[in-house]
Design a protein around this motif. Structure first.
Motif, PDB file in Angstrom:
ATOM      1  N   MET A   1     -43.903  16.832   6.222  1.00 66.24           N
ATOM      2  CA  MET A   1     -42.796  17.096   7.121  1.00 66.24           C
ATOM      3  C   MET A   1     -43.201  18.296   7.970  1.00 66.24           C
ATOM      4  N   THR A   2     -42.834  18.280   9.239  1.00 68.01           N
ATOM      5  CA  THR A   2     -43.269  19.341  10.146  1.00 68.01           C
ATOM      6  C   THR A   2     -42.074  19.938  10.870  1.00 68.01           C
ATOM      7  N   LEU A   3     -42.071  21.253  10.969  1.00 65.33           N
ATOM      8  CA  LEU A   3     -41.077  21.980  11.762  1.00 65.33           C
ATOM      9  C   LEU A   3     -41.800  22.598  12.950  1.00 65.33           C
ATOM     10  N   TYR A   4     -41.390  22.198  14.145  1.00 65.60           N
ATOM     11  CA  TYR A   4     -41.954  22.733  15.371  1.00 65.60           C
ATOM     12  C   TYR A   4     -41.012  23.808  15.895  1.00 65.60           C
ATOM     13  N   MET A   5     -41.556  24.997  16.072  1.00 68.15           N
ATOM     14  CA  MET A   5     -40.742  26.116  16.539  1.00 68.15           C
ATOM     15  C   MET A   5     -41.336  26.664  17.832  1.00 68.15           C
ATOM     16  N   ASN A   6     -40.541  26.656  18.878  1.00 67.48           N
ATOM     17  CA  ASN A   6     -40.987  27.123  20.185  1.00 67.48           C
ATOM     18  C   ASN A   6     -40.194  28.347  20.616  1.00 67.48           C
ATOM     19  N   ASN A   7     -40.786  29.105  21.522  1.00 63.65           N
ATOM     20  CA  ASN A   7     -40.123  30.278  22.086  1.00 63.65           C
ATOM     21  C   ASN A   7     -39.511  31.145  20.971  1.00 63.65           C
ATOM     22  N   LEU A   8     -40.338  31.497  20.020  1.00 62.35           N
ATOM     23  CA  LEU A   8     -39.856  32.221  18.848  1.00 62.35           C
ATOM     24  C   LEU A   8     -39.293  33.584  19.213  1.00 62.35           C
ATOM     25  N   GLU A   9     -38.287  33.980  18.445  1.00 60.11           N
ATOM     26  CA  GLU A   9     -37.605  35.250  18.639  1.00 60.11           C
ATOM     27  C   GLU A   9     -37.736  36.094  17.373  1.00 60.11           C
ATOM     28  N   PRO A  10     -37.637  37.397  17.478  1.00 61.02           N
ATOM     29  CA  PRO A  10     -37.710  38.245  16.274  1.00 61.02           C
ATOM     30  C   PRO A  10     -36.702  37.833  15.201  1.00 61.02           C
ATOM     31  N   GLU A  11     -35.565  37.292  15.619  1.00 63.74           N
ATOM     32  CA  GLU A  11     -34.542  36.859  14.666  1.00 63.74           C
ATOM     33  C   GLU A  11     -34.983  35.655  13.846  1.00 63.74           C
ATOM     34  N   ASP A  12     -36.064  35.005  14.237  1.00 63.18           N
ATOM     35  CA  ASP A  12     -36.582  33.871  13.481  1.00 63.18           C
ATOM     36  C   ASP A  12     -37.451  34.317  12.299  1.00 63.18           C
ATOM     37  N   THR A  13     -37.682  35.578  12.181  1.00 64.82           N
ATOM     38  CA  THR A  13     -38.504  36.118  11.098  1.00 64.82           C
ATOM     39  C   THR A  13     -37.883  35.845   9.743  1.00 64.82           C
ATOM     40  N   GLY A  14     -38.730  35.469   8.786  1.00 65.46           N
ATOM     41  CA  GLY A  14     -38.258  35.249   7.429  1.00 65.46           C
ATOM     42  C   GLY A  14     -39.248  34.413   6.636  1.00 65.46           C
ATOM     43  N   VAL A  15     -38.917  34.175   5.400  1.00 64.51           N
ATOM     44  CA  VAL A  15     -39.689  33.252   4.570  1.00 64.51           C
ATOM     45  C   VAL A  15     -39.062  31.872   4.742  1.00 64.51           C
TER      46      VAL A  15
END
Length: 122
Positions: free
Chosen positions: A79-93
């Protein structure tokens, strides 16, 4: 019993893209809904995305604002998660997990991976 392993995390800058992969190291994923959750320091684990066993249903968190997409390949057990235009708020485990029905509720996911760290920072 399916066992899940996440990969693809890392340190990126704001605006970058990242692809996270969840792979079943044992067992098969074809009968499970698969989801992504993340946990930032000091916060509770929160829903990110989910996809049904047949890929007909999928959902991403409203906070992603269309920046995230999810897909799966049952034959490859991934399964794949594609994340674009990442923001600092996306930080985490980021954790992948398996559930017997399509849901965004973390308590309904019974099998979890160990997690992969995503850090978005300039």
């Amino acid at each position: 019993q399916v066992q899940l392993v996440e990969s693809g995390g890392g340190l990126v800058q704001p605006g970058d893209s990242l692809r996270l992969t969840c792979t079943a190291s044992t067992g098969t994923i074809s009968s499970y809904t698969l989801g992504w959750f993340r946990q930032a320091p000091g916060n509770e684990r929160e829903f990110v995305a989910a996809i049904s066993d047949d890929s007909i249903s999928s959902q991403t968190t409203r906070s992603s604002k269309g920046r995230f997409a999810i897909s799966r390949d049952n034959a490859k057990k991934t399964m794949t998660l594609y994340m674009n235009n990442l923001e600092p708020e996306d930080t985490g485990v980021y954790y992948c997990a398996a559930a017997s029905t399509f849901t965004t509720a973390s308590w309904m996911y019974k099998t979890w991976g160990q997690g992969t760290q995503v850090t978005v920072s300039s």
